[in-house]
Design an enzyme around this catalytic site. Structure first.
Site, PDB file in Angstrom:
ATOM      1  N   LYS A   1       0.838  -1.212   0.000  1.00 13.54           N
ATOM      2  CA  LYS A   1       0.000   0.000   0.000  1.00 13.54           C
ATOM      3  C   LYS A   1       0.867   1.254   0.000  1.00 13.54           C
ATOM      4  O   LYS A   1       0.691   2.144  -0.829  1.00 13.54           O
ATOM      5  CB  LYS A   1      -0.919   0.033   1.248  1.00 13.54           C
ATOM      6  CG  LYS A   1      -1.853  -1.160   1.354  1.00 13.54           C
ATOM      7  CD  LYS A   1      -2.782  -1.051   2.564  1.00 13.54           C
ATOM      8  CE  LYS A   1      -2.104  -1.109   3.921  1.00 13.54           C
ATOM      9  NZ  LYS A   1      -1.425  -2.377   4.219  1.00 13.54           N
TER      10      LYS A   1
ATOM     11  N   ARG B   1     -10.349   0.935   8.357  1.00  9.21           N
ATOM     12  CA  ARG B   1      -9.814  -0.387   8.654  1.00  9.21           C
ATOM     13  C   ARG B   1     -10.826  -1.290   9.333  1.00  9.21           C
ATOM     14  O   ARG B   1     -10.503  -2.406   9.705  1.00  9.21           O
ATOM     15  CB  ARG B   1      -8.632  -0.223   9.587  1.00  9.21           C
ATOM     16  CG  ARG B   1      -7.334  -0.782   9.034  1.00  9.21           C
ATOM     17  CD  ARG B   1      -6.261  -0.462  10.045  1.00  9.21           C
ATOM     18  NE  ARG B   1      -5.092  -1.235   9.847  1.00  9.21           N
ATOM     19  CZ  ARG B   1      -4.024  -0.833   9.159  1.00  9.21           C
ATOM     20  NH1 ARG B   1      -4.007   0.329   8.571  1.00  9.21           N
ATOM     21  NH2 ARG B   1      -2.974  -1.619   9.072  1.00  9.21           N
TER      22      ARG B   1
ATOM     23  N   ARG C   1      11.773  -6.174   5.334  1.00  7.99           N
ATOM     24  CA  ARG C   1      11.704  -4.753   5.670  1.00  7.99           C
ATOM     25  C   ARG C   1      12.217  -4.495   7.092  1.00  7.99           C
ATOM     26  O   ARG C   1      12.827  -3.463   7.362  1.00  7.99           O
ATOM     27  CB  ARG C   1      10.269  -4.238   5.529  1.00  7.99           C
ATOM     28  CG  ARG C   1      10.168  -2.732   5.753  1.00  7.99           C
ATOM     29  CD  ARG C   1       8.775  -2.193   5.574  1.00  7.99           C
ATOM     30  NE  ARG C   1       7.871  -2.704   6.590  1.00  7.99           N
ATOM     31  CZ  ARG C   1       6.560  -2.491   6.607  1.00  7.99           C
ATOM     32  NH1 ARG C   1       6.003  -1.807   5.624  1.00  7.99           N
ATOM     33  NH2 ARG C   1       5.806  -2.973   7.565  1.00  7.99           N
TER      34      ARG C   1
ATOM     35  N   ARG D   1      10.877  -1.420  11.910  1.00  3.25           N
ATOM     36  CA  ARG D   1       9.570  -1.052  12.476  1.00  3.25           C
ATOM     37  C   ARG D   1       9.240  -2.022  13.610  1.00  3.25           C
ATOM     38  O   ARG D   1       9.355  -3.233  13.443  1.00  3.25           O
ATOM     39  CB  ARG D   1       8.502  -1.133  11.375  1.00  3.25           C
ATOM     40  CG  ARG D   1       7.812   0.180  11.121  1.00  3.25           C
ATOM     41  CD  ARG D   1       6.878   0.086   9.954  1.00  3.25           C
ATOM     42  NE  ARG D   1       5.630  -0.584  10.282  1.00  3.25           N
ATOM     43  CZ  ARG D   1       4.576  -0.594   9.479  1.00  3.25           C
ATOM     44  NH1 ARG D   1       4.632   0.006   8.313  1.00  3.25           N
ATOM     45  NH2 ARG D   1       3.480  -1.223   9.838  1.00  3.25           N
TER      46      ARG D   1
ATOM     47  N   ARG E   1      -1.191  -8.985  13.029  1.00  2.00           N
ATOM     48  CA  ARG E   1      -1.691  -7.969  12.087  1.00  2.00           C
ATOM     49  C   ARG E   1      -2.465  -8.628  10.956  1.00  2.00           C
ATOM     50  O   ARG E   1      -3.484  -8.113  10.500  1.00  2.00           O
ATOM     51  CB  ARG E   1      -0.513  -7.161  11.524  1.00  2.00           C
ATOM     52  CG  ARG E   1       0.040  -6.146  12.530  1.00  2.00           C
ATOM     53  CD  ARG E   1       1.473  -5.749  12.219  1.00  2.00           C
ATOM     54  NE  ARG E   1       1.642  -5.065  10.959  1.00  2.00           N
ATOM     55  CZ  ARG E   1       2.805  -4.981  10.314  1.00  2.00           C
ATOM     56  NH1 ARG E   1       3.901  -5.541  10.837  1.00  2.00           N
ATOM     57  NH2 ARG E   1       2.881  -4.347   9.158  1.00  2.00           N
TER      58      ARG E   1
HETATM   59  P1  AP5 Z   1       4.707  -1.612   2.022  1.00  3.72           P
HETATM   60  O1  AP5 Z   1       4.467  -0.788   0.819  1.00  3.72           O
HETATM   61  O2  AP5 Z   1       5.355  -0.993   3.183  1.00  3.72           O
HETATM   62  O3  AP5 Z   1       3.352  -2.356   2.439  1.00  3.72           O
HETATM   63  P2  AP5 Z   1       2.108  -1.837   3.218  1.00  3.72           P
HETATM   64  O4  AP5 Z   1       0.925  -2.470   2.586  1.00  3.72           O
HETATM   65  O5  AP5 Z   1       2.135  -0.356   3.324  1.00  3.72           O
HETATM   66  O6  AP5 Z   1       2.370  -2.542   4.621  1.00  3.72           O
HETATM   67  P3  AP5 Z   1       2.325  -1.988   6.092  1.00  3.72           P
HETATM   68  O7  AP5 Z   1       3.134  -2.905   6.918  1.00  3.72           O
HETATM   69  O8  AP5 Z   1       2.634  -0.533   6.134  1.00  3.72           O
HETATM   70  O9  AP5 Z   1       0.800  -2.197   6.389  1.00  3.72           O
HETATM   71  P4  AP5 Z   1       0.053  -2.214   7.706  1.00  3.72           P
HETATM   72  O10 AP5 Z   1      -1.338  -2.135   7.233  1.00  3.72           O
HETATM   73  O11 AP5 Z   1       0.372  -3.371   8.573  1.00  3.72           O
HETATM   74  O12 AP5 Z   1       0.654  -0.978   8.502  1.00  3.72           O
HETATM   75  P5  AP5 Z   1       0.132   0.514   8.775  1.00  3.72           P
HETATM   76  O13 AP5 Z   1       1.295   1.372   8.819  1.00  3.72           O
HETATM   77  O14 AP5 Z   1      -0.993   0.845   7.891  1.00  3.72           O
HETATM   78  O15 AP5 Z   1       5.548  -2.887   1.554  1.00  3.72           O
HETATM   79  C1  AP5 Z   1       6.024  -3.818   2.504  1.00  3.72           C
HETATM   80  C2  AP5 Z   1       7.429  -4.300   2.103  1.00  3.72           C
HETATM   81  O16 AP5 Z   1       7.327  -5.040   0.885  1.00  3.72           O
HETATM   82  C3  AP5 Z   1       8.408  -3.162   1.843  1.00  3.72           C
HETATM   83  O17 AP5 Z   1       9.667  -3.521   2.299  1.00  3.72           O
HETATM   84  C4  AP5 Z   1       8.396  -3.024   0.324  1.00  3.72           C
HETATM   85  O18 AP5 Z   1       9.615  -2.562  -0.168  1.00  3.72           O
HETATM   86  C5  AP5 Z   1       8.113  -4.444  -0.129  1.00  3.72           C
HETATM   87  N1  AP5 Z   1       7.332  -4.486  -1.371  1.00  3.72           N
HETATM   88  C6  AP5 Z   1       6.374  -3.637  -1.765  1.00  3.72           C
HETATM   89  N2  AP5 Z   1       5.865  -3.998  -2.952  1.00  3.72           N
HETATM   90  C7  AP5 Z   1       6.503  -5.137  -3.310  1.00  3.72           C
HETATM   91  C8  AP5 Z   1       6.422  -6.004  -4.453  1.00  3.72           C
HETATM   92  N3  AP5 Z   1       5.573  -5.770  -5.446  1.00  3.72           N
HETATM   93  N4  AP5 Z   1       7.217  -7.093  -4.476  1.00  3.72           N
HETATM   94  C9  AP5 Z   1       8.091  -7.333  -3.449  1.00  3.72           C
HETATM   95  N5  AP5 Z   1       8.233  -6.544  -2.353  1.00  3.72           N
HETATM   96  C10 AP5 Z   1       7.449  -5.455  -2.302  1.00  3.72           C
HETATM   97  O19 AP5 Z   1      -0.468   0.354  10.268  1.00  3.72           O
HETATM   98  C11 AP5 Z   1       0.390   0.086  11.341  1.00  3.72           C
HETATM   99  C12 AP5 Z   1      -0.394   0.080  12.641  1.00  3.72           C
HETATM  100  O20 AP5 Z   1      -0.944   1.397  12.885  1.00  3.72           O
HETATM  101  C13 AP5 Z   1      -1.604  -0.853  12.705  1.00  3.72           C
HETATM  102  O21 AP5 Z   1      -1.250  -2.160  13.048  1.00  3.72           O
HETATM  103  C14 AP5 Z   1      -2.442  -0.175  13.786  1.00  3.72           C
HETATM  104  O22 AP5 Z   1      -1.940  -0.430  15.063  1.00  3.72           O
HETATM  105  C15 AP5 Z   1      -2.223   1.308  13.473  1.00  3.72           C
HETATM  106  N6  AP5 Z   1      -3.221   1.799  12.524  1.00  3.72           N
HETATM  107  C16 AP5 Z   1      -2.995   2.258  11.257  1.00  3.72           C
HETATM  108  N7  AP5 Z   1      -4.142   2.621  10.676  1.00  3.72           N
HETATM  109  C17 AP5 Z   1      -5.124   2.391  11.572  1.00  3.72           C
HETATM  110  C18 AP5 Z   1      -6.529   2.549  11.542  1.00  3.72           C
HETATM  111  N8  AP5 Z   1      -7.160   3.016  10.442  1.00  3.72           N
HETATM  112  N9  AP5 Z   1      -7.233   2.198  12.650  1.00  3.72           N
HETATM  113  C19 AP5 Z   1      -6.622   1.750  13.756  1.00  3.72           C
HETATM  114  N10 AP5 Z   1      -5.297   1.554  13.840  1.00  3.72           N
HETATM  115  C20 AP5 Z   1      -4.547   1.876  12.758  1.00  3.72           C
HETATM  116 MG    MG Z   2       2.276   1.022   4.902  1.00  2.00          MG
END
Ligand code: AP5
Ligand code: MG
Length: 190
Positions: free
Chosen positions: A15, A90, A129, A135, A146
């Protein structure tokens, strides 16, 4: 043309990676609730401490806190051309909260893109990552939690948006460029 979209998908789906290029190409702004929480955590302010206490375990931050943060972010001027919501909404209650935020501003979401990637694919991505970014929620146990939270709580929002006719599914497996091309095709078909 303004563009407002939601990017949904499991942790590690890409994402954030896809949001950066997509926003540049369309001159819109990425709003990542995860990034916002991490910025607060880094600043060690009250919101950051609260968010980190949930995120470190892979749990969702309480809706009230998250919704208020997004509502405030939507007031800022840089979003006038449009925005990409990354990691929000979410759960189904957050969908309702977002509906209200958009209604009161007389705006709406143009498309919801689901990045489809299996659990087996995302775990190694996140472990990789972890070595680079460190992280705190990128440990094997927390990644599993997660993923469970995603399937139980977040995935149902995909059905809500499908019923509204807004959902477009994109295969998230392939190179970053390949996935980006698939997303661009969706955007140009709007
Ligand atoms: P990346 O692009 O970082 O993936 P992502 O989908 O953004 O993954 P996240 O880990 O950020 O998602 P998440 O939903 O767990 O975390 P968030 O920060 O939203 O890619 C991942 C890796 O893969 C990278 O190293 C990248 O280089 C690699 N990659 C990318 N594309 C690739 C490809 N095509 N092929 C190979 N490799 C690739 O949330 C974190 C926390 O915040 C949550 O757990 C929660 O506690 C809180 N939070 C956030 N939003 C909310 C909400 N709305 N409500 C409540 N709590 C929330
Ligand atoms: Mg992300």
């Amino acid at each position: 043309m303004s563009l407002r979209l939601i990017m949904v998908g499991p942790p590690g789906a890409g994402k954030g990676t896809q949001a950066v290029g997509l926003c540049e190409r369309n001159e819109i702004v990425q709003v990542s609730t995860g990034d916002l929480f991490r910025a607060h955590a880094k600043a060690n302010d009250e919101l950051g401490q609260l968010a980190a206490s949930y995120s470190a375990k892979g749990e969702l931050v309480p809706d009230e806190v998250t919704n208020r943060m997004v509502d405030e972010r939507l007031n800022e001027d840089d979003l006038v051309n449009g925005f990409l919501l990354d990691g929000y909404p979410r759960n189904v209650d957050q969908v309702k909260a977002l509906d209200e935020m958009l209604d009161k501003r007389n705006i709406s979401i143009d498309v919801v893109i689901e990045l489809v990637v299996s659990d087996e694919e995302v775990v190694p991505r996140l472990l990789e990552r972890a070595k680079i970014q460190g992280r705190s929620d990128d440990t094997e146990d927390v990644i599993r939690r997660r993923l469970d939270v995603y399937h139980e709580t977040t995935r149902p929002i995909v059905d809500v948006y499908r019923e509204r006719g807004l959902l477009r599914q994109v295969d998230g497996v392939g190179t970053v460029e390949e996935v980006a091309r698939r997303i661009d095709e969706v955007i140009s078909s709007l």
